[in-house]
Design a protein around this motif. Sequence first.
Motif, PDB file in Angstrom:
ATOM      1  N   ARG A 120       8.879  14.253   1.083  1.00  0.00           N
ATOM      2  CA  ARG A 120       7.916  14.719   0.079  1.00  0.00           C
ATOM      3  C   ARG A 120       8.519  14.712  -1.316  1.00  0.00           C
ATOM      4  O   ARG A 120       7.853  15.107  -2.279  1.00  0.00           O
ATOM      5  N   ASN A 139       5.759   7.281   5.167  1.00  0.00           N
ATOM      6  CA  ASN A 139       6.666   8.405   4.965  1.00  0.00           C
ATOM      7  C   ASN A 139       8.031   7.800   4.661  1.00  0.00           C
ATOM      8  O   ASN A 139       8.639   7.171   5.534  1.00  0.00           O
ATOM      9  N   SER A 157       5.175   8.564   0.469  1.00  0.00           N
ATOM     10  CA  SER A 157       5.146  10.030   0.588  1.00  0.00           C
ATOM     11  C   SER A 157       5.911  10.720  -0.533  1.00  0.00           C
ATOM     12  O   SER A 157       5.448  11.717  -1.078  1.00  0.00           O
ATOM     13  N   GLN A 158       7.088  10.205  -0.875  1.00  0.00           N
ATOM     14  CA  GLN A 158       7.897  10.940  -1.860  1.00  0.00           C
ATOM     15  C   GLN A 158       7.305  10.880  -3.258  1.00  0.00           C
ATOM     16  O   GLN A 158       7.598  11.722  -4.089  1.00  0.00           O
ATOM     17  N   MET A 213       3.453  14.557  -0.455  1.00  0.00           N
ATOM     18  CA  MET A 213       2.864  14.910   0.840  1.00  0.00           C
ATOM     19  C   MET A 213       3.220  13.805   1.821  1.00  0.00           C
ATOM     20  O   MET A 213       3.592  12.707   1.416  1.00  0.00           O
ATOM     21  N   ARG A 214       3.123  14.123   3.112  1.00  0.00           N
ATOM     22  CA  ARG A 214       3.552  13.153   4.129  1.00  0.00           C
ATOM     23  C   ARG A 214       2.626  13.220   5.352  1.00  0.00           C
ATOM     24  O   ARG A 214       1.962  14.227   5.580  1.00  0.00           O
TER      25      ARG A 214
END
Length: 196
Positions: free
Chosen positions: A49, A108, A134-135, A139-140
Amino acid sequence: MLYIFDLGNVIVDIDFNRVLGVWSNLGRVPLANLQSRFHIGEAFEYHERGEISDEEFAARLCAELDVALSYPQFEAGWQAIFVGVRHETLAIMQQLRQQGERVVILSNTNKLHTQFWPSQYPEVQQSADHIYLSQELGMRKPEARIYQHVLAQEGFSAEQAVFFDDNQDNINAAKALGITSVWVEDSRTVPGWFAR
């Protein structure tokens, strides 16, 4: 239609044992010890994240694995995860785009890996209309909000989307939102699904 593809073990083959093998050699720790201690836990989630830095992630993972590595040694092992691209899947993605379908990647991942794979596999970026990481999103998967974000950004409903992922939890979460979801067990799954 919107076609959403995961990256690892869907478009690009990855293998955590390659990572552990490098760390085992560099840290002089038996591979079996690292394999028994390795799991995708809290540190992974924070890192994916973008909530902790690469350096903090490295320190936390080395502590969990009980292996002493310098940051360059950690990084050398971390990038060994990539095996190669699945050319048949890339060809399908390119064909879908030529047919006017929307094709995106939802992964992710983490800053360290995104400094590596785009230069190693430029054909991956060339096969997608957009890449959601994701990063960058904070959020993932399997959080519902990441799928909802992609649908909103792309302007499609859940019923107009198809999602491919190798992780059963991610598949279940997407299904719960009404997205047609395909669990990718191996390199034959995606070509097989389109052949049907």
